[in-house]
Design a protein around this motif. Structure first.
Motif, PDB file in Angstrom:
ATOM      1  N   PRO A 157       0.720   5.322  10.394  1.00 55.99           N
ATOM      2  CA  PRO A 157      -0.329   6.264  10.806  1.00 55.99           C
ATOM      3  C   PRO A 157      -1.431   6.256   9.757  1.00 55.99           C
ATOM      4  N   PRO A 158      -2.586   6.849  10.034  1.00 49.10           N
ATOM      5  CA  PRO A 158      -3.600   6.986   8.984  1.00 49.10           C
ATOM      6  C   PRO A 158      -3.018   7.819   7.840  1.00 49.10           C
ATOM      7  N   ILE A 159      -3.215   7.358   6.616  1.00 44.47           N
ATOM      8  CA  ILE A 159      -2.650   8.014   5.439  1.00 44.47           C
ATOM      9  C   ILE A 159      -3.773   8.352   4.466  1.00 44.47           C
ATOM     10  N   SER A 160      -3.716   9.543   3.914  1.00 43.15           N
ATOM     11  CA  SER A 160      -4.666   9.951   2.882  1.00 43.15           C
ATOM     12  C   SER A 160      -3.874  10.723   1.830  1.00 43.15           C
ATOM     13  N   GLU A 161      -3.464  10.028   0.786  1.00 43.93           N
ATOM     14  CA  GLU A 161      -2.580  10.640  -0.208  1.00 43.93           C
ATOM     15  C   GLU A 161      -3.346  11.564  -1.153  1.00 43.93           C
ATOM     16  N   ASN A 162      -2.625  12.540  -1.707  1.00 47.08           N
ATOM     17  CA  ASN A 162      -3.213  13.398  -2.728  1.00 47.08           C
ATOM     18  C   ASN A 162      -3.068  12.787  -4.116  1.00 47.08           C
ATOM     19  N   GLU A 163      -2.424  11.646  -4.203  1.00 48.74           N
ATOM     20  CA  GLU A 163      -2.201  10.949  -5.466  1.00 48.74           C
ATOM     21  C   GLU A 163      -2.801   9.546  -5.378  1.00 48.74           C
ATOM     22  N   SER A 164      -2.827   8.879  -6.527  1.00 47.76           N
ATOM     23  CA  SER A 164      -3.208   7.472  -6.579  1.00 47.76           C
ATOM     24  C   SER A 164      -1.926   6.646  -6.553  1.00 47.76           C
ATOM     25  N   ILE A 165      -1.937   5.516  -5.861  1.00 45.48           N
ATOM     26  CA  ILE A 165      -0.727   4.696  -5.774  1.00 45.48           C
ATOM     27  C   ILE A 165      -1.066   3.218  -5.956  1.00 45.48           C
ATOM     28  N   PHE A 166      -0.090   2.487  -6.513  1.00 47.15           N
ATOM     29  CA  PHE A 166      -0.154   1.027  -6.581  1.00 47.15           C
ATOM     30  C   PHE A 166       0.755   0.458  -5.503  1.00 47.15           C
ATOM     31  N   VAL A 167       0.260  -0.537  -4.764  1.00 49.92           N
ATOM     32  CA  VAL A 167       1.043  -1.215  -3.730  1.00 49.92           C
ATOM     33  C   VAL A 167       1.027  -2.706  -4.037  1.00 49.92           C
ATOM     34  N   PHE A 168       2.213  -3.316  -4.034  1.00 49.47           N
ATOM     35  CA  PHE A 168       2.329  -4.752  -4.306  1.00 49.47           C
ATOM     36  C   PHE A 168       3.094  -5.391  -3.151  1.00 49.47           C
ATOM     37  N   VAL A 169       2.460  -6.347  -2.475  1.00 51.49           N
ATOM     38  CA  VAL A 169       3.079  -7.007  -1.322  1.00 51.49           C
ATOM     39  C   VAL A 169       3.984  -8.127  -1.822  1.00 51.49           C
ATOM     40  N   THR A 170       5.269  -8.011  -1.504  1.00 51.04           N
ATOM     41  CA  THR A 170       6.248  -8.998  -1.972  1.00 51.04           C
ATOM     42  C   THR A 170       6.656  -9.986  -0.888  1.00 51.04           C
ATOM     43  N   GLY A 171       6.230  -9.745   0.352  1.00 54.51           N
ATOM     44  CA  GLY A 171       6.564 -10.665   1.427  1.00 54.51           C
ATOM     45  C   GLY A 171       5.841 -10.315   2.714  1.00 54.51           C
ATOM     46  N   GLY A 172       5.734 -11.287   3.619  1.00 53.51           N
ATOM     47  CA  GLY A 172       5.082 -11.057   4.901  1.00 53.51           C
ATOM     48  C   GLY A 172       3.568 -11.139   4.800  1.00 53.51           C
ATOM     49  N   SER A 173       2.917 -10.731   5.892  1.00 52.49           N
ATOM     50  CA  SER A 173       1.455 -10.740   5.935  1.00 52.49           C
ATOM     51  C   SER A 173       0.990  -9.647   6.883  1.00 52.49           C
ATOM     52  N   GLY A 174      -0.286  -9.326   6.805  1.00 53.05           N
ATOM     53  CA  GLY A 174      -0.841  -8.278   7.654  1.00 53.05           C
ATOM     54  C   GLY A 174      -2.214  -7.889   7.157  1.00 53.05           C
ATOM     55  N   ALA A 175      -2.536  -6.600   7.255  1.00 59.78           N
ATOM     56  CA  ALA A 175      -3.856  -6.124   6.834  1.00 59.78           C
ATOM     57  C   ALA A 175      -3.779  -4.645   6.489  1.00 59.78           C
ATOM     58  N   ILE A 176      -4.681  -4.226   5.611  1.00 59.79           N
ATOM     59  CA  ILE A 176      -4.838  -2.809   5.301  1.00 59.79           C
ATOM     60  C   ILE A 176      -6.289  -2.437   5.576  1.00 59.79           C
ATOM     61  N   THR A 177      -6.490  -1.351   6.299  1.00 55.06           N
ATOM     62  CA  THR A 177      -7.836  -0.849   6.559  1.00 55.06           C
ATOM     63  C   THR A 177      -8.051   0.378   5.696  1.00 55.06           C
ATOM     64  N   ILE A 178      -9.048   0.310   4.801  1.00 57.74           N
ATOM     65  CA  ILE A 178      -9.327   1.371   3.845  1.00 57.74           C
ATOM     66  C   ILE A 178     -10.740   1.884   4.075  1.00 57.74           C
ATOM     67  N   ASN A 179     -10.850   3.176   4.360  1.00 60.54           N
ATOM     68  CA  ASN A 179     -12.163   3.785   4.610  1.00 60.54           C
ATOM     69  C   ASN A 179     -12.990   2.966   5.598  1.00 60.54           C
ATOM     70  N   GLY A 180     -12.309   2.481   6.640  1.00 58.20           N
ATOM     71  CA  GLY A 180     -13.006   1.784   7.712  1.00 58.20           C
ATOM     72  C   GLY A 180     -13.233   0.306   7.490  1.00 58.20           C
ATOM     73  N   VAL A 181     -12.788  -0.250   6.350  1.00 60.33           N
ATOM     74  CA  VAL A 181     -12.972  -1.677   6.041  1.00 60.33           C
ATOM     75  C   VAL A 181     -11.604  -2.334   5.930  1.00 60.33           C
ATOM     76  N   SER A 182     -11.414  -3.478   6.594  1.00 62.94           N
ATOM     77  CA  SER A 182     -10.120  -4.169   6.595  1.00 62.94           C
ATOM     78  C   SER A 182     -10.052  -5.263   5.542  1.00 62.94           C
ATOM     79  N   PHE A 183      -8.866  -5.383   4.930  1.00 68.86           N
ATOM     80  CA  PHE A 183      -8.588  -6.419   3.935  1.00 68.86           C
ATOM     81  C   PHE A 183      -7.282  -7.108   4.333  1.00 68.86           C
TER      82      PHE A 183
END
Length: 409
Positions: free
Chosen positions: A38-64
């Motif tokens: 679902p759309p997520i808006s955390e109250n904290e800062s987080i680090f995310v490291f992709v260890t496998g697979g593929s896909g996309a993240i959409t941040i503030n309306g921009v996809s990476f």
């Protein structure tokens, strides 16, 4: 002429505490995303490291795009969704970056230019080669300490988080070109502007005018990418800033309110409770007294900060509390008591641990001989260094290097 990137809309109001929460500070999370979050808006800062697979993240309306080796630093002003590819799920390691504790133990505040670079830089980095090896090794180190919640393990994990942050900061500064106008949608640019100028007297009209737009267009764009109107988004940014400031020792509530951009304490209390579900005082007490596993009390005593900063900046010099007292104009007994009350450790032990942490980084990231590393971090000889290192890690420096670098010399 290159066509401007259009914002991608989120579906519904964002959820909070998906990856963060009081029980997730300094813990390593592993997630498998097989569809879309679902759309997520955390109250904290987080680090995310992709260890496998593929896909996309959409941040503030921009996809990476995402793939193995993607490293992401998400802030509280980001609203995002993560989508797995059609072939295999996304495997991710996630750590919450606890700003108050981390800034307390990394001993410095960033320069304004650094903040600008972090805000302007893309939050997603694609790693390979030595850089990928380095981040993988750091996540592995964090995981090794994950079963412990003693102050020593917490300090080590905070140091790892600090290395993650430094990695991003150095990358951001390299990429930062103020004169280059990277074309982004209005919502993306407005979110960053609001997050950087939260303490000013902002209105939707003034922010829209800054970007040559209209207030109605700005509000529509913000709702499209974040689920919030301008005033809601601004208040949420200010509440998140206040929630961090509340944990700093010596800050009055009136100062926290003014520092966060609120016009009065009454408005601060009302808006804080609306967004956090509790008053500022209740929120502070919950974080400080949440039972087992809590690793912190009030932080950022100015005096203790000076002591830690001195210890960090002079780690390679002889360990001498008398010299620290003389340089800082703080009595030895005050230094001794502050360090012990906070870390249950003596000043000398804290200074030695700082040396060992620097040595560990050199062992993992360089090919320097052990004797050179010992001298680099302030030991008189490699024998003394090896003995101290072995006492903390239960293995010699050479064994540690071999175990954590896959036998690389």
């Amino acid at each position: 002429m290159k066509e401007a990137i259009k914002s991608k809309s989120i579906c519904g109001r964002p959820v909070h505490s998906f990856f963060s929460g009081r029980d997730k500070y300094l813990r390593l999370q592993k997630h498998c995303i097989s569809d879309i979050t679902p759309p997520i808006s955390e109250n904290e800062s987080i680090f995310v490291f992709v260890t496998g697979g593929s896909g996309a993240i959409t941040i503030n309306g921009v996809s990476f795009p995402l793939k193995r080796g993607s490293f992401i630093w998400l802030q509280s002003y980001h609203t995002f969704t993560i989508r797995a590819g059609s072939v295999q799920p996304l495997l991710m390691s996630v750590c919450v970056y606890d700003y108050p504790l981390s800034s307390f133990l990394t001993f410095h505040e960033p320069e304004p230019g650094t903040v600008d670079a972090i805000i302007d830089a893309p939050p997603v980095i694609s790693l390979d080669g030595a850089r990928l090896d380095k981040i993988e090794a750091l996540f592995h180190e964090f995981e090794e300490e994950d079963s412990c919640f003693d102050p020593g393990s917490a300090l080590i994990k905070v140091a790892v988080l600090g290395q993650f942050a430094n990695f991003f900061i150095h990358h951001s500064i390299k990429q930062h070109r103020p004169e280059t106008n990277c074309e982004r949608p209005l919502g993306w640019k407005a979110v960053l502007y609001i997050s950087a100028h939260f303490a000013e007297d902002l209105t939707s009209q003034s922010v829209a005018a800054h970007f040559g737009s209209a207030a109605a267009v700005l509000n529509r764009e913000l709702r499209l990418i974040s689920g919030y109107s301008f005033s809601q988004f601004l208040n949420r940014v200010r509440v998140n800033i206040a929630s961090v400031a509340l944990l700093y020792d010596g800050m009055s509530l009136s100062y926290v309110a003014a520092h966060s951009g609120f016009t009065s304490e009454v408005a601060f209390y009302r808006i804080f409770k609306k967004y956090m579900g509790t008053t500022p005082i209740e929120y502070r007490n919950q974080l400080l007294n949440d039972g087992s596993g809590v690793y912190r009390g009030m932080i950022m005593s100015t005096t203790l900060m000076e002591v830690l900063n001195h210890t960090y900046s002079s780690f390679s010099e002889p360990v001498d509390i008398k010299e620290a007292s003389k340089r800082l104009y703080i009595s030895e007994s005050v230094i001794r008591d502050l360090v012990y009350e906070t870390f249950r450790s003596h000043y000398k032990d804290l200074a030695v641990l700082t040396r060992i942490r620097h040595a560990e980084a050199l062992l993992l990231t360089t090919d320097l001989p052990i004797v050179d590393i010992a001298v680099n971090v302030g030991f008189n000889c490699s024998r003394s260094f090896t003995r101290t290192f072995k006492k903390i890690y239960e293995m010699a420096p050479s064994e540690y290097r071999e175990a954590h670098r896959g036998g690389k010399k």
